[in-house]
Design an enzyme around this catalytic site. Structure first.
Site, PDB file in Angstrom:
ATOM      1  N   HIS A 162      29.070  -6.637  15.173  1.00 64.82           N
ATOM      2  CA  HIS A 162      28.159  -6.181  15.766  1.00 64.82           C
ATOM      3  C   HIS A 162      28.201  -7.171  17.472  1.00 64.82           C
ATOM      4  CE1 HIS A 162      25.983  -6.137  12.204  1.00 64.82           C
ATOM      5  NE2 HIS A 162      26.614  -5.065  11.671  1.00 64.82           N
ATOM      6  N   LEU A 177      34.208   0.543  13.905  1.00 63.70           N
ATOM      7  CA  LEU A 177      32.935   0.936  15.055  1.00 63.70           C
ATOM      8  C   LEU A 177      31.302   0.819  13.542  1.00 63.70           C
ATOM      9  CD1 LEU A 177      32.553   3.906  16.760  1.00 63.70           C
ATOM     10  CD2 LEU A 177      32.829   1.862  17.492  1.00 63.70           C
ATOM     11  N   ASP A 178      30.764  -0.233  13.476  1.00 63.26           N
ATOM     12  CA  ASP A 178      29.466   0.353  13.052  1.00 63.26           C
ATOM     13  C   ASP A 178      28.939   1.087  12.257  1.00 63.26           C
ATOM     14  OD1 ASP A 178      29.488  -2.710  13.255  1.00 63.26           O
ATOM     15  OD2 ASP A 178      27.097  -2.066  14.779  1.00 63.26           O
ATOM     16  N   VAL A 179      28.216   1.330  11.193  1.00 60.44           N
ATOM     17  CA  VAL A 179      27.777   3.090  11.022  1.00 60.44           C
ATOM     18  C   VAL A 179      26.774   3.315  11.766  1.00 60.44           C
ATOM     19  CG1 VAL A 179      26.158   3.731   8.748  1.00 60.44           C
ATOM     20  CG2 VAL A 179      28.064   1.887   8.616  1.00 60.44           C
ATOM     21  N   THR A 218      27.103   3.141  15.126  1.00 61.31           N
ATOM     22  CA  THR A 218      27.193   3.482  16.066  1.00 61.31           C
ATOM     23  C   THR A 218      28.290   4.414  15.634  1.00 61.31           C
ATOM     24  OG1 THR A 218      27.464   0.618  16.830  1.00 61.31           O
ATOM     25  CG2 THR A 218      29.031   2.256  18.276  1.00 61.31           C
TER      26      THR A 218
END
Length: 313
Positions: free
Chosen positions: A240, A143-145, A147
């Protein structure tokens, strides 16, 4: 300019096709580096242009000699520390499922000095699979930082290989909720648009014909004056992906300034990150084969932003 241990020394004549390019841009293209990395090398004095230290904005001429000494790559290491706000939702001998807060990376990487999921698990005494690159051991999804939400990590070697394959085969159900600007039309749809690295911005991606296949399904849960709450399911798991696809539709995630969100709206709802949360994760258990499903409530910052949008008239 001599190369030390682990360093690489390159000398390249500038070809006609790069005439007039900036030094950092020419270096990036000739050596296959990112523009950011090439700029760093120039700024740190590791590059010579015809025997002189250039400015990174200096232009190159055909036949000029570019010399670069590239230091040995830095290695990311796991820092064992428990992260405030991170919770372990479930674990057994094969898997551990965490609810990741915003501001935490999945695993260590060069240039990231903040907390990580892998570091939290190490700090909590949870042993994970040793499969994968050293700093990404056990990681089968990311998961993105910026998110938040659910993420699973493999603890056993068997779980790692089975789950990796399950993500490749798209049999894992990943559901996100996102608050996006405006009202997507149609209110239910599929975005099938390839994603590639952005040609001008590191750490950013874009829809491009030569990108990797990327498919996002969305459905509108709530429509409000300024924004819509969507439920989103991914067929593919590009970096993303949701943020890029929603931005391409001109409905960026609220608060996602990197991908074109309105800063005034972001400030109004009190967000300094994208409104995007991994609410549900479901898959067949890698050992028992039984279906397992996990849910995550909205964190307080997203819940507050949604309340503001719901109350807007």
């Amino acid at each position: 300019m001599s190369a030390g241990v682990g360093q690489e020394h390159r000398v390249i004549a500038v070809p006609e096709g790069l005439a007039g390019e900036r030094v950092d841009s020419a270096l990036a293209r000739l050596l296959g580096l990112s523009r950011t990395r090439a700029s760093e090398l120039v700024a740190e004095g590791h590059v010579l242009l015809d025997g002189q230290v250039p400015q990174k904005s200096e232009r190159v001429e055909p036949g000029s000699l570019l010399e670069a000494t590239i230091p040995a790559p830095r290695v990311a290491t796991v820092v064992a520390e428990q992260v405030e706000g991170m919770s372990i939702v479930y674990q057994d001998d094969d898997i551990v499922v965490v609810d990741k807060p915003v501001g935490v990376a999945a695993h260590p990487s060069v240039g990231w000095e903040g907390p990580t999921v892998v570091g939290h698990l190490a700090g909590a005494g949870v042993r994970i699979s040793t499969s994968g690159a050293p700093e990404r051991q056990g990681i089968v999804q990311r998961l993105d930082v910026g998110t938040s939400g659910l993420m699973t990590i493999a603890k056993s070697e068997r779980a790692y290989s089975v789950l990796k394959q399950a993500f490749r085969d798209r049999t894992v159900e990943k559901t996100y909720h996102s608050l996006v600007q405006g009202h997507p039309d149609p209110h239910t749809g599929t975005i099938d648009a390839p994603i590639a690295r952005h040609p001008k911005h590191d750490f950013k991606f874009t829809v491009r014909a030569d990108g990797r296949p990327s498919v996002t399904h969305y459905d509108t849960l709530e429509a409000h004056r300024f924004a819509s709450l969507l439920t989103i399911k991914l067929e593919t798991g590009r970096t993303h992906q949701i943020r890029v696809h929603m931005s391409a539709l001109h409905h960026p995630c609220v608060g996602d300034l990197q991908y074109g969100a309105d800063p005034t709206l972001a400030a109004r709802v009190g967000l300094d990150r994208q409104w995007l949360h991994a609410v549900h994760l479901g898959f067949d258990h890698p050992t028992t084969g039984e279906r397992v499903d996990f849910e995550s409530p909205y964190p307080s910052d997203l819940a507050h932003a949604l309340d503001v949008v719901r109350d807007a008239h």
